[in-house]
Scaffold this active site. Sequence first.
Site, PDB file in Angstrom:
ATOM      1  N   ASP A   1       0.855  -1.192   0.000  1.00  0.00           N
ATOM      2  CA  ASP A   1       0.000   0.000   0.000  1.00  0.00           C
ATOM      3  C   ASP A   1       0.891   1.242   0.000  1.00  0.00           C
ATOM      4  OD1 ASP A   1      -3.201   0.585   1.031  1.00  0.00           O
ATOM      5  OD2 ASP A   1      -1.770   2.232   1.099  1.00  0.00           O
ATOM      6  N   ILE A   2       0.498   2.230  -0.815  1.00  0.00           N
ATOM      7  CA  ILE A   2       1.324   3.433  -0.973  1.00  0.00           C
ATOM      8  C   ILE A   2       1.317   4.303   0.289  1.00  0.00           C
ATOM      9  CG2 ILE A   2      -0.408   5.018  -1.943  1.00  0.00           C
ATOM     10  CD1 ILE A   2       1.702   5.681  -4.136  1.00  0.00           C
TER      11      ILE A   2
ATOM     12  N   ASN B   1     -13.097  -3.323   1.897  1.00  0.00           N
ATOM     13  CA  ASN B   1     -14.187  -2.344   1.914  1.00  0.00           C
ATOM     14  C   ASN B   1     -14.996  -2.419   0.619  1.00  0.00           C
ATOM     15  OD1 ASN B   1     -13.240  -1.308   4.392  1.00  0.00           O
ATOM     16  ND2 ASN B   1     -11.770   0.010   3.332  1.00  0.00           N
TER      17      ASN B   1
ATOM     18  N   HIS C   1     -16.129   2.986   3.287  1.00  0.00           N
ATOM     19  CA  HIS C   1     -14.725   3.443   3.227  1.00  0.00           C
ATOM     20  C   HIS C   1     -13.946   2.921   2.033  1.00  0.00           C
ATOM     21  CE1 HIS C   1     -15.264   5.268   7.135  1.00  0.00           C
ATOM     22  NE2 HIS C   1     -15.775   4.136   7.558  1.00  0.00           N
ATOM     23  N   GLN C   2     -14.632   2.467   0.987  1.00  0.00           N
ATOM     24  CA  GLN C   2     -13.889   2.067  -0.216  1.00  0.00           C
ATOM     25  C   GLN C   2     -13.528   3.325  -1.004  1.00  0.00           C
ATOM     26  OE1 GLN C   2     -15.991  -0.452  -3.025  1.00  0.00           O
ATOM     27  NE2 GLN C   2     -14.093  -1.106  -4.014  1.00  0.00           N
TER      28      GLN C   2
ATOM     29  N   HIS D   1     -10.110  -5.203  -3.386  1.00  0.00           N
ATOM     30  CA  HIS D   1      -8.769  -5.410  -2.824  1.00  0.00           C
ATOM     31  C   HIS D   1      -8.878  -5.760  -1.349  1.00  0.00           C
ATOM     32  CE1 HIS D   1      -9.834  -1.140  -2.554  1.00  0.00           C
ATOM     33  NE2 HIS D   1      -9.162  -1.100  -1.425  1.00  0.00           N
ATOM     34  N   PHE D   2      -8.027  -6.691  -0.936  1.00  0.00           N
ATOM     35  CA  PHE D   2      -7.923  -7.070   0.471  1.00  0.00           C
ATOM     36  C   PHE D   2      -6.683  -6.411   1.057  1.00  0.00           C
ATOM     37  CE2 PHE D   2     -11.039 -10.454   1.244  1.00  0.00           C
ATOM     38  CZ  PHE D   2     -11.520 -10.624  -0.040  1.00  0.00           C
ATOM     39  N   HIS D   3      -6.874  -5.696   2.153  1.00  0.00           N
ATOM     40  CA  HIS D   3      -5.739  -5.143   2.889  1.00  0.00           C
ATOM     41  C   HIS D   3      -5.232  -6.206   3.871  1.00  0.00           C
ATOM     42  CE1 HIS D   3      -6.758  -0.711   2.227  1.00  0.00           C
ATOM     43  NE2 HIS D   3      -7.924  -1.265   1.942  1.00  0.00           N
TER      44      HIS D   3
END
Length: 141
Positions: free
Chosen positions: A30-31, A86, A92-93, A99-101
């Site tokens: 993640d950036i 999300n 909160h998307q 995508h899975f964090h």
Amino acid sequence: MADTIFAKIISGQIPCHKVYEDDRVLAFLDINPLTRGHTLVVPKEPAETLDKLSDESAAALGRVLPRICRAVIAATGVAEYNILENNGPGAHQAVFHVHFHIIPRPSPNEGLGLSWQQRSLPATEASELVKLITTALQKTP
Ligand code: 5GP
């Protein structure tokens, strides 16, 4: 389907710090990580939310997600983590591509902060919901 930032990462138009790739899945850092090792696991299929994802991509994600979690644990030395996925702006998307964090939780003050506001489940509501969801499952492909 909007051309999201993740579609551009998947196609190689935008760079990423890639940690894993196969035919159906890409994983990269993640950036703006919540914690060190915060990783995103993304199907290549451009589904906006999880409920729109094909069984094939879902299976591919499910097959590899635990393995990437193990690699993040090994790399960070942090055994505890949250998986976050999300769906929708109200949930909160921000990037409209599934995508899975994987978010390492090195301490109670670092990582994903959760504020649960739980309530009770009355028996009548539970049986109504069971009926609605099981009926929907029979109709939903
Ligand atoms: P969401 O709120 O949609 O679940 O999370 C989107 C995540 O994507 C955020 O954690 C954000 O930091 C990350 N993100 C957004 N743009 C980029 C990008 O260009 N590259 C990478 N690696 N991550 C991004």
